[in-house]
Design an enzyme around this catalytic site. Structure first.
Site, PDB file in Angstrom:
ATOM      1  N   GLU A  44       0.891  -1.177  -0.160  1.00  0.00           N
ATOM      2  CA  GLU A  44       0.117   0.119  -0.038  1.00  0.00           C
ATOM      3  C   GLU A  44       0.889   1.221   0.138  1.00  0.00           C
ATOM      4  O   GLU A  44       1.589   1.553   1.098  1.00  0.00           O
ATOM      5  CB  GLU A  44      -0.943  -0.075   1.151  1.00  0.00           C
ATOM      6  CG  GLU A  44      -1.635   1.310   1.446  1.00  0.00           C
ATOM      7  CD  GLU A  44      -2.459   1.547   2.832  1.00  0.00           C
ATOM      8  OE1 GLU A  44      -2.556   2.467   3.065  1.00  0.00           O
ATOM      9  OE2 GLU A  44      -2.610   0.398   3.244  1.00  0.00           O
ATOM     10  N   LYS A 132     -10.890  -1.759   7.063  1.00  0.00           N
ATOM     11  CA  LYS A 132      -9.382  -1.630   7.928  1.00  0.00           C
ATOM     12  C   LYS A 132      -9.755  -1.111   9.069  1.00  0.00           C
ATOM     13  O   LYS A 132     -10.197  -0.182   9.442  1.00  0.00           O
ATOM     14  CB  LYS A 132      -8.472  -0.612   7.034  1.00  0.00           C
ATOM     15  CG  LYS A 132      -7.370  -0.274   7.703  1.00  0.00           C
ATOM     16  CD  LYS A 132      -6.570   0.699   6.793  1.00  0.00           C
ATOM     17  CE  LYS A 132      -6.708   2.236   7.272  1.00  0.00           C
ATOM     18  NZ  LYS A 132      -5.576   3.032   6.822  1.00  0.00           N
TER      19      LYS A 132
END
Length: 212
Positions: A44, A132
């Site tokens: 990421e 998340k």
């Protein structure tokens, strides 16, 4: 849709997502490559990195088999731009219905940061596949079990507070995957990217022996 399935499947199978924050694009690319060399195949690239989209694009060109997404995405315009630059998934620190709509339109997984049951259910209702749990250090190790009580179908990826000592606990409690941030770059502050590779190896070695 097939690419979206493949991205989600790889995130789940490999379990580890390296959260890349660099001083600049060159630094982020070097950190990302070191993480991949250490066995972490999902990255990421946070857009708090100066020229972060350039770093994402360069990593996509060099690392053909890795899954590489954009993080710290705060608005739908940046989400769309990230997709144009090749992002395989989009991550934000909060839930945004507008970002979710963009990602759903282009069949790109969206992983929003959520902390409450209300935020999680709103995200699921919009079509989000993975939540998340952020910040994981505040949510605590009991978070996943607590959420899975009333919402057993939700896939959760804790980020923030995941380290080598507790990564197995997070995963054994049912984490879909885990995001690994600053702990991955420990010792690499002065450009010692080999330290990133060693840290990545430590995580992949530990996770590799776990049974799910």
């Amino acid at each position: 849709m097939l690419k979206k399935y493949e991205t989600l499947n790889k995130l789940n199978q490999k379990r580890l997502v390296a959260v890349i924050r660099g001083k600049n694009a060159e630094d982020a690319v070097a950190i990302g490559q070191a993480a991949i060399n250490g066995g972490i195949e999902s990255l990421e690239v946070t857009l708090t990195t100066p020229n972060g989209l350039t770093a994402l694009q360069q990593l996509k060109k060099k690392e053909k088999t890795a899954v590489i997404g954009a993080g710290s995405v705060l608005d739908p315009e940046t989400a769309r731009l990230s997709i144009i630059y090749g992002a395989d998934f989009i991550v934000s620190p909060n839930f945004s219905k507008a970002i979710s709509e963009v990602c759903n339109l282009y069949s790109i997984p969206y992983l929003p940061g959520c902390f409450t049951v209300t935020e999680i259910t709103e995200a699921l209702r919009s079509g989000v596949d993975v939540i998340k749990a952020f910040p994981g250090s505040v949510a605590g190790l009991g978070f996943i079990k607590s959420i899975h009580g009333p919402i057993p179908n939700v896939a959760i990826m804790p980020t923030g507070g995941v380290n080598l000592q507790n990564v197995d606990e997070w995963l054994n409690q049912g984490a879909y995957a885990v995001g690994i941030g600053s702990v991955l770059t420990k010792g690499a502050e002065k450009g010692n990217y080999h330290a990133v590779e060693e840290n990545a190896h430590a995580f992949t070695d530990k996770v590799g022996v776990l049974n799910f």
